[in-house]
Design a protein around this motif. Sequence first.
Motif, PDB file in Angstrom:
ATOM      1  N   THR A  27       0.828  -1.205   0.000  1.00  0.00           N
ATOM      2  CA  THR A  27       0.000   0.000   0.000  1.00  0.00           C
ATOM      3  C   THR A  27       0.861   1.254   0.000  1.00  0.00           C
ATOM      4  OG1 THR A  27      -1.683  -1.247   1.190  1.00  0.00           O
ATOM      5  CG2 THR A  27      -1.918   1.146   1.157  1.00  0.00           C
ATOM      6  N   LYS A  28       1.932   1.242   0.769  1.00  0.00           N
ATOM      7  CA  LYS A  28       2.842   2.394   0.767  1.00  0.00           C
ATOM      8  C   LYS A  28       3.447   2.589  -0.615  1.00  0.00           C
ATOM      9  CE  LYS A  28       4.168   2.624   5.616  1.00  0.00           C
ATOM     10  NZ  LYS A  28       5.291   2.559   6.570  1.00  0.00           N
ATOM     11  N   MET A  29       3.772   1.505  -1.297  1.00  0.00           N
ATOM     12  CA  MET A  29       4.334   1.611  -2.646  1.00  0.00           C
ATOM     13  C   MET A  29       3.297   2.193  -3.613  1.00  0.00           C
ATOM     14  SD  MET A  29       6.980   1.368  -4.516  1.00  0.00           S
ATOM     15  CE  MET A  29       8.038   0.535  -3.372  1.00  0.00           C
ATOM     16  N   LEU A  30       2.043   1.766  -3.497  1.00  0.00           N
ATOM     17  CA  LEU A  30       0.978   2.310  -4.347  1.00  0.00           C
ATOM     18  C   LEU A  30       0.820   3.813  -4.114  1.00  0.00           C
ATOM     19  CD1 LEU A  30      -1.673  -0.532  -3.992  1.00  0.00           C
ATOM     20  CD2 LEU A  30      -0.347   0.019  -6.042  1.00  0.00           C
ATOM     21  N   VAL A  31       0.965   4.237  -2.869  1.00  0.00           N
ATOM     22  CA  VAL A  31       0.876   5.661  -2.541  1.00  0.00           C
ATOM     23  C   VAL A  31       2.084   6.406  -3.104  1.00  0.00           C
ATOM     24  CG1 VAL A  31       0.976   7.305  -0.617  1.00  0.00           C
ATOM     25  CG2 VAL A  31      -0.628   5.376  -0.532  1.00  0.00           C
ATOM     26  N   LEU A  32       3.271   5.852  -2.895  1.00  0.00           N
ATOM     27  CA  LEU A  32       4.493   6.528  -3.358  1.00  0.00           C
ATOM     28  C   LEU A  32       4.555   6.656  -4.879  1.00  0.00           C
ATOM     29  CD1 LEU A  32       7.133   5.016  -0.925  1.00  0.00           C
ATOM     30  CD2 LEU A  32       6.269   7.364  -0.966  1.00  0.00           C
ATOM     31  N   THR A  33       4.014   5.657  -5.593  1.00  0.00           N
ATOM     32  CA  THR A  33       4.021   5.716  -7.054  1.00  0.00           C
ATOM     33  C   THR A  33       2.851   6.524  -7.612  1.00  0.00           C
ATOM     34  OG1 THR A  33       2.787   3.638  -7.230  1.00  0.00           O
ATOM     35  CG2 THR A  33       5.213   3.495  -7.265  1.00  0.00           C
ATOM     36  N   GLY A  34       1.943   6.944  -6.732  1.00  0.00           N
ATOM     37  CA  GLY A  34       0.810   7.749  -7.177  1.00  0.00           C
ATOM     38  C   GLY A  34      -0.369   6.933  -7.675  1.00  0.00           C
ATOM     39  N   ILE A  36      -2.369   5.300  -5.829  1.00  0.00           N
ATOM     40  CA  ILE A  36      -3.418   5.741  -4.903  1.00  0.00           C
ATOM     41  C   ILE A  36      -3.036   7.154  -4.490  1.00  0.00           C
ATOM     42  CG2 ILE A  36      -4.511   5.432  -2.657  1.00  0.00           C
ATOM     43  CD1 ILE A  36      -4.012   2.449  -2.886  1.00  0.00           C
ATOM     44  N   ARG A  37      -3.922   8.097  -4.740  1.00  0.00           N
ATOM     45  CA  ARG A  37      -3.640   9.487  -4.395  1.00  0.00           C
ATOM     46  C   ARG A  37      -3.609   9.666  -2.883  1.00  0.00           C
ATOM     47  NH1 ARG A  37      -7.215  13.749  -7.283  1.00  0.00           N
ATOM     48  NH2 ARG A  37      -8.944  12.411  -6.715  1.00  0.00           N
ATOM     49  N   SER A  38      -2.808  10.614  -2.444  1.00  0.00           N
ATOM     50  CA  SER A  38      -2.723  10.914  -1.020  1.00  0.00           C
ATOM     51  C   SER A  38      -2.219  12.340  -0.843  1.00  0.00           C
ATOM     52  CB  SER A  38      -1.771   9.938  -0.326  1.00  0.00           C
ATOM     53  OG  SER A  38      -0.444  10.176  -0.744  1.00  0.00           O
ATOM     54  N   VAL A  39      -2.339  12.827   0.370  1.00  0.00           N
ATOM     55  CA  VAL A  39      -1.756  14.115   0.732  1.00  0.00           C
ATOM     56  C   VAL A  39      -0.911  13.905   1.979  1.00  0.00           C
ATOM     57  CG1 VAL A  39      -3.588  15.540  -0.252  1.00  0.00           C
ATOM     58  CG2 VAL A  39      -3.738  14.818   2.122  1.00  0.00           C
ATOM     59  N   LYS A  40       0.078  14.735   2.125  1.00  0.00           N
ATOM     60  CA  LYS A  40       0.917  14.663   3.303  1.00  0.00           C
ATOM     61  C   LYS A  40       0.419  15.693   4.304  1.00  0.00           C
ATOM     62  CE  LYS A  40       5.565  13.827   4.624  1.00  0.00           C
ATOM     63  NZ  LYS A  40       6.884  13.451   4.210  1.00  0.00           N
ATOM     64  N   GLY A  42       1.524  16.942   7.834  1.00  0.00           N
ATOM     65  CA  GLY A  42       2.640  16.817   8.772  1.00  0.00           C
ATOM     66  C   GLY A  42       3.597  15.760   8.260  1.00  0.00           C
ATOM     67  N   ARG A  43       3.867  14.753   9.073  1.00  0.00           N
ATOM     68  CA  ARG A  43       4.763  13.668   8.670  1.00  0.00           C
ATOM     69  C   ARG A  43       4.005  12.464   8.133  1.00  0.00           C
ATOM     70  NH1 ARG A  43       8.251  12.102  13.475  1.00  0.00           N
ATOM     71  NH2 ARG A  43       9.348  10.932  11.866  1.00  0.00           N
ATOM     72  N   ASN A  44       2.688  12.546   8.092  1.00  0.00           N
ATOM     73  CA  ASN A  44       1.864  11.396   7.734  1.00  0.00           C
ATOM     74  C   ASN A  44       1.144  11.569   6.406  1.00  0.00           C
ATOM     75  OD1 ASN A  44       2.262  10.051  10.350  1.00  0.00           O
ATOM     76  ND2 ASN A  44       1.092  11.779  11.143  1.00  0.00           N
ATOM     77  N   ARG A  45       0.838  10.457   5.773  1.00  0.00           N
ATOM     78  CA  ARG A  45       0.038  10.445   4.556  1.00  0.00           C
ATOM     79  C   ARG A  45      -1.413  10.191   4.920  1.00  0.00           C
ATOM     80  NH1 ARG A  45       1.747  12.402  -0.170  1.00  0.00           N
ATOM     81  NH2 ARG A  45       3.990  12.454  -0.017  1.00  0.00           N
ATOM     82  N   ARG A  46      -2.296  10.867   4.242  1.00  0.00           N
ATOM     83  CA  ARG A  46      -3.735  10.668   4.440  1.00  0.00           C
ATOM     84  C   ARG A  46      -4.379  10.465   3.082  1.00  0.00           C
ATOM     85  NH1 ARG A  46      -2.316   9.413   8.748  1.00  0.00           N
ATOM     86  NH2 ARG A  46      -2.707  10.527  10.690  1.00  0.00           N
ATOM     87  N   ILE A  47      -5.405   9.627   3.063  1.00  0.00           N
ATOM     88  CA  ILE A  47      -6.042   9.233   1.807  1.00  0.00           C
ATOM     89  C   ILE A  47      -7.553   9.392   1.962  1.00  0.00           C
ATOM     90  CG2 ILE A  47      -6.360   7.325   0.183  1.00  0.00           C
ATOM     91  CD1 ILE A  47      -3.686   6.180   1.500  1.00  0.00           C
TER      92      ILE A  47
END
Length: 70
Positions: A27-34, A36-40, A42-47
């Motif tokens: 899941t982190k890889m899907l987020v990092l490659t875009g 799955i869209r996300s926003v940062k 602070g230090r965390n990703r939110r979807i």
Amino acid sequence: MTTAVIERKWHTTAEVADMLGFGLSKTKMLVLTGEIRSVKVGRNRRILPAWVDEYVERCAAEAEDMRWSA
């Protein structure tokens, strides 16, 4: 007196992994490659829940396309 129900607006990467039945690393890889869209925040990703739905719909459409082209 009425009670307001507050629905979650954001999901963590771990929550999305659980929803999709994926491991956290995938899941982190899907987020990092875009994928799955996300926003940062602070230090965390939110979807957003809608972004999870977009990913699932895109995967389903690709699977359907592959089914018909085979």
